[in-house]
Design a protein around this motif. Structure first.
Motif, PDB file in Angstrom:
ATOM      1  N   SER A  32       0.709  -1.002   0.098  1.00 51.14           N
ATOM      2  CA  SER A  32       0.173  -0.063   0.180  1.00 51.14           C
ATOM      3  C   SER A  32       0.792   1.407   0.003  1.00 51.14           C
ATOM      4  N   ARG A  33       0.371   2.349  -0.345  1.00 54.26           N
ATOM      5  CA  ARG A  33       1.085   3.383  -0.164  1.00 54.26           C
ATOM      6  C   ARG A  33       2.251   3.679  -0.836  1.00 54.26           C
ATOM      7  N   ASN A  34       2.316   3.036  -2.253  1.00 55.08           N
ATOM      8  CA  ASN A  34       3.552   2.973  -3.162  1.00 55.08           C
ATOM      9  C   ASN A  34       4.698   2.111  -2.480  1.00 55.08           C
ATOM     10  N   GLU A  35       4.458   1.241  -1.877  1.00 53.68           N
ATOM     11  CA  GLU A  35       5.453   0.049  -0.969  1.00 53.68           C
ATOM     12  C   GLU A  35       5.781  -0.916  -2.549  1.00 53.68           C
ATOM     13  N   TYR A  36       6.947  -1.288  -2.240  1.00 49.18           N
ATOM     14  CA  TYR A  36       7.408  -2.464  -2.993  1.00 49.18           C
ATOM     15  C   TYR A  36       6.420  -3.606  -2.939  1.00 49.18           C
ATOM     16  N   ASP A  37       5.972  -4.133  -4.091  1.00 50.11           N
ATOM     17  CA  ASP A  37       5.005  -5.256  -3.859  1.00 50.11           C
ATOM     18  C   ASP A  37       5.822  -6.594  -3.836  1.00 50.11           C
TER      19      ASP A  37
END
Length: 218
Positions: free
Chosen positions: A78-83
């Motif tokens: 979420s919130r532009n974290e790495y997936d």
């Protein structure tokens, strides 16, 4: 023209490193809340995002293929974290599922979280903070390795999260769980002061480095 991502193919950079490389962000004297805001802004504005994610995919793929674990705890980005979950699911399928996947379920009233079994394709729902989690926690698991998202990470293995303390509380009585942070190079911080509850990460993977926490002096 020099491409910084070509360095990933340098065999010297595939070796573990002790924390202590130069930081992209100096936190000396900066309150954690302001540092968190600055790092989140930096993550939102990362240049060459696709290339950086691809390089981190490669690093995580390599790490997972050498990992001895029965259950790996992951997270829904979420919130532009790495997936990381996307790579975990792909590698798991390629290897014939040598481990189970568990995702965190937040218990906001108790300020705690637990990990529930999940498999690709199973339903997810929005949790208390809007982060997806298993829709049905039919089986609670105890991961022996965790993939942990980082807002920032420091030279001594400290992790800066969102400030809720959920991972620190979960890990407080689980000292043997291997903690693997995943972050972008730009989130590397110097001068982050440890707090009593902080649990250092064992490994941090970025798009260009594999950092290994230095052992504690005896």
């Amino acid at each position: 023209m020099h491409n910084p991502f070509d360095e990933l193919h340098n065999p010297k950079l595939s070796l573990s490193m002790v924390f202590g490389t130069p930081s992209a962000h100096d936190a000396a004297g900066l309150p954690r809340a302001r540092l968190r805001e600055a790092l989140l802004r930096k993550r939102d504005e990362l240049p060459q995002r696709a290339q950086r994610e691809a390089a981190l995919d490669t690093a995580l793929d390599r790490e997972l293929r050498g990992l001895q674990a029965r259950c790996i705890g992951a997270y829904c980005a979420s919130r532009n974290e790495y997936d990381a979950l996307r790579v975990l699911a792909r590698v798991g399928a390629e290897l014939g599922w040598p481990w189970r996947i568990a995702l965190p379920v937040v218990q906001r009233a108790e300020r705690a979280m637990r990990f529930c079994a999940w498999a690709p394709g199973q339903a997810l729902r929005a949790g208390p903070y809007g982060i997806e989690e298993p829709a049905d926690c039919g089986l609670e698991l105890e991961p022996d390795a965790l993939l942990v998202p980082c807002v920032g990470f420091a030279a001594d293995g400290l992790r800066l999260g969102y400030g809720g303390g959920y991972y620190d509380r979960y890990l407080q009585h689980r000292p043997r769980v291997l903690c693997i942070g995943v972050a972008f190079d730009a989130c590397h911080v110097e001068g982050l002061a440890a707090q009593p509850h902080d649990r250092p990460l064992d490994i941090v993977l970025t798009e260009s480095r594999r950092y290994l926490r230095a052992p504690s002096p005896r």
